[in-house]
Design an enzyme around this catalytic site. Structure first.
Site, PDB file in Angstrom:
ATOM      1  N   HIS A  40      -8.464  -1.862  -2.903  1.00  0.00           N
ATOM      2  CA  HIS A  40      -7.162  -1.733  -3.571  1.00  0.00           C
ATOM      3  C   HIS A  40      -6.965  -3.006  -4.401  1.00  0.00           C
ATOM      4  O   HIS A  40      -7.479  -4.069  -4.040  1.00  0.00           O
ATOM      5  CB  HIS A  40      -6.099  -1.638  -2.468  1.00  0.00           C
ATOM      6  CG  HIS A  40      -4.704  -1.370  -2.942  1.00  0.00           C
ATOM      7  ND1 HIS A  40      -3.903  -2.347  -3.474  1.00  0.00           N
ATOM      8  CD2 HIS A  40      -3.953  -0.237  -2.925  1.00  0.00           C
ATOM      9  CE1 HIS A  40      -2.711  -1.824  -3.764  1.00  0.00           C
ATOM     10  NE2 HIS A  40      -2.721  -0.548  -3.447  1.00  0.00           N
TER      11      HIS A  40
ATOM     12  N   ASP B 213      -8.651  -5.743   5.259  1.00  0.00           N
ATOM     13  CA  ASP B 213      -7.407  -5.157   4.748  1.00  0.00           C
ATOM     14  C   ASP B 213      -7.181  -3.852   5.515  1.00  0.00           C
ATOM     15  O   ASP B 213      -7.832  -2.841   5.258  1.00  0.00           O
ATOM     16  CB  ASP B 213      -7.562  -4.904   3.237  1.00  0.00           C
ATOM     17  CG  ASP B 213      -6.417  -4.086   2.662  1.00  0.00           C
ATOM     18  OD1 ASP B 213      -5.528  -3.663   3.433  1.00  0.00           O
ATOM     19  OD2 ASP B 213      -6.420  -3.854   1.442  1.00  0.00           O
TER      20      ASP B 213
ATOM     21  N   GLN C  43      -4.722   0.791   5.375  1.00  0.00           N
ATOM     22  CA  GLN C  43      -4.931   2.221   5.659  1.00  0.00           C
ATOM     23  C   GLN C  43      -5.678   2.423   6.973  1.00  0.00           C
ATOM     24  O   GLN C  43      -6.094   3.545   7.282  1.00  0.00           O
ATOM     25  CB  GLN C  43      -5.735   2.875   4.524  1.00  0.00           C
ATOM     26  CG  GLN C  43      -5.114   2.750   3.143  1.00  0.00           C
ATOM     27  CD  GLN C  43      -3.857   3.592   2.976  1.00  0.00           C
ATOM     28  OE1 GLN C  43      -3.612   4.533   3.751  1.00  0.00           O
ATOM     29  NE2 GLN C  43      -3.059   3.272   1.984  1.00  0.00           N
TER      30      GLN C  43
ATOM     31  N   LYS D 288       3.554   1.675   5.903  1.00  0.00           N
ATOM     32  CA  LYS D 288       2.504   2.708   5.931  1.00  0.00           C
ATOM     33  C   LYS D 288       2.210   3.156   7.354  1.00  0.00           C
ATOM     34  O   LYS D 288       1.339   3.993   7.584  1.00  0.00           O
ATOM     35  CB  LYS D 288       1.221   2.167   5.289  1.00  0.00           C
ATOM     36  CG  LYS D 288       1.344   1.921   3.788  1.00  0.00           C
ATOM     37  CD  LYS D 288       0.039   1.434   3.233  1.00  0.00           C
ATOM     38  CE  LYS D 288       0.153   0.861   1.841  1.00  0.00           C
ATOM     39  NZ  LYS D 288       0.400   1.857   0.798  1.00  0.00           N
TER      40      LYS D 288
ATOM     41  N   CYS E  17      -4.214   2.449  -7.550  1.00  0.00           N
ATOM     42  CA  CYS E  17      -4.356   0.975  -7.508  1.00  0.00           C
ATOM     43  C   CYS E  17      -5.777   0.596  -7.124  1.00  0.00           C
ATOM     44  O   CYS E  17      -5.995  -0.356  -6.361  1.00  0.00           O
ATOM     45  CB  CYS E  17      -3.366   0.344  -6.527  1.00  0.00           C
ATOM     46  SG  CYS E  17      -1.678   0.422  -7.066  1.00  0.00           S
TER      47      CYS E  17
END
Ligand code: PLP
Length: 405
Positions: free
Chosen positions: A122, A199, A202, A225, A363
């Site tokens: 991202h 990261d 997700q 999220k 993104c």
């Protein structure tokens, strides 16, 4: 087994109609909806104990501070971090990565050093490193991907050199849904004494995240999220790094002693929490983690695997539909194009049918460039979605093809 009807009734927005049609929400990768447990926790905080934390000697400030630190402990337990000092509250994934890129970069990156990221990141895990490289005259190296959207781990091994200072990769790709082999990536980096930032924007909501077992050096995610409030997030960092890294933002609450000649800083975690933090949001985020713990992360994983299998199978039935991201390990994110119909047209027609999908580059422009496309239609599902909603998407897509194909 999850009681989906009961779960759906806990998310008030899911009962909504859009243009007279039941809402089908397949944009969970962008943000998830919030259960009443989270909404009530936020409302309760503003109603019953709102007061600035750590600073007051009064009753409300004490309660608020306790709730905030309780939220930190709940999140520490959820990700299985060793110490509460390793959990820093931030405004989200982007804020967390910027914090590490700046602060780690200040301390450890110099001219000619190298930073490794991957092609499926991202922008939030690209641009902060790029800016750091510009500032320090360092070099950004990129792990390539195969056509199925999985990382080329052999190529990654070859990128590592004695100038590599940090590796930053996503746990799960938001654009394709690929679950990256982060443990393997970390193992390779660590065997060369290189730290790894994962990261988890997700990853945290779709799997069993144990930072201790993963052995990552940093793990970052956003509350919104994972069924929590917006403007919340976490930076998990190993104490040994956080102790050494300089503060990112400075001001109130992160200081120990301030004089005009010199300032000394608070201990962890406060050193990285300058100013008034989102203390109500943190309480709401902890409520979200309690909620998913209550559902059972294994139940969530199983449910989402069923949804992924079903939706992939149904989408593959549509002639002229091509899925991008077909790696073996995936979350229920399906990115696709439909013939040569522009994604925005598909998204807009689906919207009129009450179906919310995301269109564009998500993104993640470099991965779109890798595939030679300018975007996809992305259906990102989570446990509260249903196979009936997938059927509605399929019908909608057939209608789009009839109208535009
Ligand atoms: N990283 C990934 C993989 C994401 O999917 C996102 C958001 O979609 C981000 C980072 C940025 O998250 P936020 O906008 O919440 O800071």
């Amino acid at each position: 087994m999850l009681d989906i009807e009961k779960i759906r009734s806990q998310f008030p927005i899911l009962a909504m109609e859009v243009y007279g049609k039941p809402l089908v929400y397949f944009d969970n990768g962008a943000t998830t909806h919030k259960p009443v447990q989270v909404i009530n926790a936020v409302s309760d905080a503003y109603t019953n104990f709102n007061s600035n934390i750590h600073r007051g000697v009064h009753y409300l400030s004490d309660i608020s501070s306790e709730k905030y630190e309780g939220a930190r402990e709940a999140i520490r337990q959820f990700v299985n971090a060793g110490k509460r000092e390793e959990i820093i509250f931030t405004a989200g994934t982007t804020a967390s990565i910027n914090m590490v890129a700046f602060s780690f970069g200040e301390k450890y990156i110099g001219e000619g050093d190298e930073i490794i990221i991957s092609t499926i990141e991202h922008h939030a895990n690209i641009v902060p490193w790029q800016v750091l490289c510009e500032r320090k005259k360092a070099k950004l190296l990129v792990i390539p991907v195969f056509d199925d959207g999985s990382l080329d781990i052999e190529a990654y091994g070859k990128l590592i050199s004695d100038r590599t200072r940090i590796v930053a990769v996503s746990h799960v790709s938001n654009a394709l849904g690929t679950i990256n082999p982060v443990k393997e990536i970390i193992g390779i980096a660590h065997s060369n004494d290189i730290p790894v930032l994962v990261d988890g924007a997700q990853g945290i909501q779709h799997g069993d995240v144990d930072v201790n077992e993963m052995n990552c050096d940093f793990y970052v995610f956003s509350g919104h999220k994972v069924y929590g409030p917006t403007g919340t997030g976490v930076l998990y960092g190993k104490e040994k790094w956080l102790e050494e890294m300089p503060p990112y933002q400075t001001g109130g609450d992160m200081v120990d002693k301030v004089t005009f000649e010199k300032t000394t800083y608070s201990k962890l975690p406060f050193k990285f929490e300058a100013g008034t933090t989102n203390f109500v949001g943190a309480v709401g985020m902890a409520a979200a983690f309690n909620y998913i713990t209550g559902l059972g992360i294994d139940n969530i994983i199983q449910r989402e695997k069923e949804l992924l299998d079903y939706s992939t199978r149904r989408l593959e039935e549509i002639e002229g539909l091509k899925i991008y991201g077909t790696a073996k390990d995936k979350i229920p994110v399906i990115s696709f194009v439909l013939e040569d119909i522009h994604q925005y047209d598909v998204g807009m027609i689906l919207d009129k049918l009450g179906i919310a999908v995301r269109t564009g580059s998500h993104c993640a422009q470099p991965i779109m460039d890798r595939f030679g496309i300018d975007g996809t239609i992305r259906a990102s599902l989570c446990f509260y979605n249903t196979t009936g909603e997938v059927d509605a998407l399929i019908e909608g897509l057939l209608k789009v093809r009839e109208m535009m194909g």
